[in-house]
Design a protein around this motif. Structure first.
Motif, PDB file in Angstrom:
ATOM      1  N   PHE A   1       0.831  -1.209   0.000  1.00  0.00           N
ATOM      2  CA  PHE A   1       0.000   0.000   0.000  1.00  0.00           C
ATOM      3  C   PHE A   1       0.863   1.255   0.000  1.00  0.00           C
ATOM      4  O   PHE A   1       0.854   2.026   0.972  1.00  0.00           O
ATOM      5  N   PRO A   2       1.595   1.503  -1.098  1.00  0.00           N
ATOM      6  CA  PRO A   2       2.506   2.655  -1.111  1.00  0.00           C
ATOM      7  C   PRO A   2       1.783   3.985  -0.919  1.00  0.00           C
ATOM      8  O   PRO A   2       2.388   4.954  -0.438  1.00  0.00           O
ATOM      9  N   GLU A   3       0.466   4.011  -1.224  1.00  0.00           N
ATOM     10  CA  GLU A   3      -0.264   5.278  -1.100  1.00  0.00           C
ATOM     11  C   GLU A   3      -0.460   5.697   0.365  1.00  0.00           C
ATOM     12  O   GLU A   3      -0.856   6.821   0.640  1.00  0.00           O
TER      13      GLU A   3
ATOM     14  N   PRO B   1       0.884  10.815   7.501  1.00  0.00           N
ATOM     15  CA  PRO B   1       1.131  11.833   8.533  1.00  0.00           C
ATOM     16  C   PRO B   1       2.559  12.374   8.517  1.00  0.00           C
ATOM     17  O   PRO B   1       2.816  13.461   9.035  1.00  0.00           O
ATOM     18  N   LEU B   2       3.476  11.641   7.895  1.00  0.00           N
ATOM     19  CA  LEU B   2       4.867  12.124   7.841  1.00  0.00           C
ATOM     20  C   LEU B   2       5.039  13.254   6.835  1.00  0.00           C
ATOM     21  O   LEU B   2       6.112  13.846   6.740  1.00  0.00           O
TER      22      LEU B   2
ATOM     23  N   ARG C   1       7.765  19.138   7.058  1.00  0.00           N
ATOM     24  CA  ARG C   1       8.607  20.292   6.688  1.00  0.00           C
ATOM     25  C   ARG C   1      10.010  19.824   6.359  1.00  0.00           C
ATOM     26  O   ARG C   1      10.631  20.277   5.399  1.00  0.00           O
ATOM     27  N   ALA C   2      10.522  18.896   7.167  1.00  0.00           N
ATOM     28  CA  ALA C   2      11.883  18.389   6.947  1.00  0.00           C
ATOM     29  C   ALA C   2      11.960  17.591   5.645  1.00  0.00           C
ATOM     30  O   ALA C   2      12.961  17.637   4.932  1.00  0.00           O
ATOM     31  N   LEU C   3      10.894  16.875   5.329  1.00  0.00           N
ATOM     32  CA  LEU C   3      10.854  16.098   4.076  1.00  0.00           C
ATOM     33  C   LEU C   3      10.869  17.058   2.880  1.00  0.00           C
ATOM     34  O   LEU C   3      11.656  16.894   1.945  1.00  0.00           O
TER      35      LEU C   3
ATOM     36  N   ALA D   1       5.679   1.043  10.508  1.00  0.00           N
ATOM     37  CA  ALA D   1       6.776   1.692   9.773  1.00  0.00           C
ATOM     38  C   ALA D   1       6.693   3.210   9.926  1.00  0.00           C
ATOM     39  O   ALA D   1       7.714   3.878  10.118  1.00  0.00           O
ATOM     40  N   LEU D   2       5.471   3.755   9.859  1.00  0.00           N
ATOM     41  CA  LEU D   2       5.302   5.204  10.046  1.00  0.00           C
ATOM     42  C   LEU D   2       5.808   5.620  11.424  1.00  0.00           C
ATOM     43  O   LEU D   2       6.486   6.640  11.564  1.00  0.00           O
ATOM     44  N   ALA D   3       5.496   4.818  12.436  1.00  0.00           N
ATOM     45  CA  ALA D   3       5.929   5.137  13.804  1.00  0.00           C
ATOM     46  C   ALA D   3       7.456   5.108  13.894  1.00  0.00           C
ATOM     47  O   ALA D   3       8.075   6.014  14.462  1.00  0.00           O
ATOM     48  N   LEU D   4       8.056   4.075  13.319  1.00  0.00           N
ATOM     49  CA  LEU D   4       9.518   3.953  13.374  1.00  0.00           C
ATOM     50  C   LEU D   4      10.192   5.120  12.649  1.00  0.00           C
ATOM     51  O   LEU D   4      11.134   5.729  13.167  1.00  0.00           O
ATOM     52  N   ILE D   5       9.691   5.456  11.462  1.00  0.00           N
ATOM     53  CA  ILE D   5      10.307   6.547  10.691  1.00  0.00           C
ATOM     54  C   ILE D   5      10.148   7.873  11.444  1.00  0.00           C
ATOM     55  O   ILE D   5      11.082   8.670  11.531  1.00  0.00           O
ATOM     56  N   ASP D   6       8.954   8.102  12.004  1.00  0.00           N
ATOM     57  CA  ASP D   6       8.712   9.327  12.768  1.00  0.00           C
ATOM     58  C   ASP D   6       9.723   9.458  13.905  1.00  0.00           C
ATOM     59  O   ASP D   6      10.314  10.519  14.112  1.00  0.00           O
TER      60      ASP D   6
END
Ligand code: ADE
Length: 248
Positions: free
Chosen positions: A20-22, A27-28, A35-37, A154-159
């Motif tokens: 599900f790449p979409e 939220p990141l 902003r950092a992205l 994954a979102l949690a880890l990246i955050d």
């Protein structure tokens, strides 16, 4: 180039393999991380595992060998997706999974200090064990509960990683005193109004006595940690190794 020329480093990069790449950046793409992205302080790439399927139906999963419920992500398809991602060999390869080692702030710090991570999001009943071994995947859990897939993990880890990257958090937000950095949960915070529904701010916090405030916060953090997280309390680093270590 002179000796003093600044060296350019490629930004910290999260390469996510998912069905599900979409979901990404989700939220990141907002707030600090967003902003950092946008500012190029980190990079994100979400690759569809299905693009590595080879049959007419683009199938990625099959029934478990030995029987049982659910479907298993195929080793050949996932291996091809990992190989196509072509991350450098030193980039850690993570598989988000409820049976992984629990993610800790210490591991987050290590990951943030590197050049990035390849993150595989599991779905279905699991992932064929052979690809976990053959591609050296480190299984990581974000808690003792089961999500429908690895994407939210994954979102949690990246955050957690991105907020530690240089330049992402302002001084105001930087968390030198935050939960876990001293092995303790964070003390309670208060702000205006001075009285809320009859509850005043603890007097000591408005006394202007910085030493007393620090001692109060430390005591509160210790009490919370003992009550809520006896596991953390047992393992806490001693604030001063020379002090009496028999208490608690
Ligand atoms: N996938 C499903 N549940 C998970 C969890 N608790 N941690 C990491 N990945 C998961």
């Amino acid at each position: 180039m002179t000796d003093t020329a600044p060296t350019w480093h490629a930004p910290w990069r999260a390469t996510v393999l998912t069905l599900f790449p979409e979901i990404f950046p989700g939220p990141l793409g907002l707030s600090l991380a967003g902003r950092a992205l946008a500012g190029g302080l980190w990079a994100l790439e979400a690759q569809d595992i299905r693009d590595s399927a080879t049959d007419r139906h683009r199938s990625v999963d099959d029934t478990p060998a030995g029987g049982g419920p659910g479907m298993v992500l195929r080793a050949d398809v996932l291996a091809a997706a990992i190989d196509a991602a072509a991350t450098a060999p030193e980039v850690p390869r993570l598989l988000m999974s409820p049976r992984g080692r629990p993610l800790t702030q210490a591991r987050v710090k290590e990951l943030a200090a590197g050049s990035g991570a390849l993150i595989v999001c599991g779905r279905f009943e699991g992932v064929d064990q052979r690809v976990i071994e053959a591609r050296n995947l480190e299984e990581v859990s974000i808690g003792d509960y089961v999500l429908a897939g690895g994407e939210i993990a994954a979102l949690a880890l990246i955050d957690a990683c991105v907020r530690l990257l240089p330049g992402v958090m302002g001084k105001m937000e930087s968390g030198t005193e935050e939960s876990f950095s001293a092995g303790l949960l964070e003390y309670p915070q208060y702000t205006r109004p001075q009285s809320f529904e009859g509850r005043p701010i603890p007097e000591i916090l408005t006394s202007g006595d910085h030493a007393k405030v620090a001692a109060w916060r430390r005591a509160e953090a210790e009490a919370l940690t003992r009550a809520r997280r006896p596991d953390l309390w047992k393992r806490r680093p001693s604030p001063d190794a020379t002090k009496n270590t028999t208490k608690g």
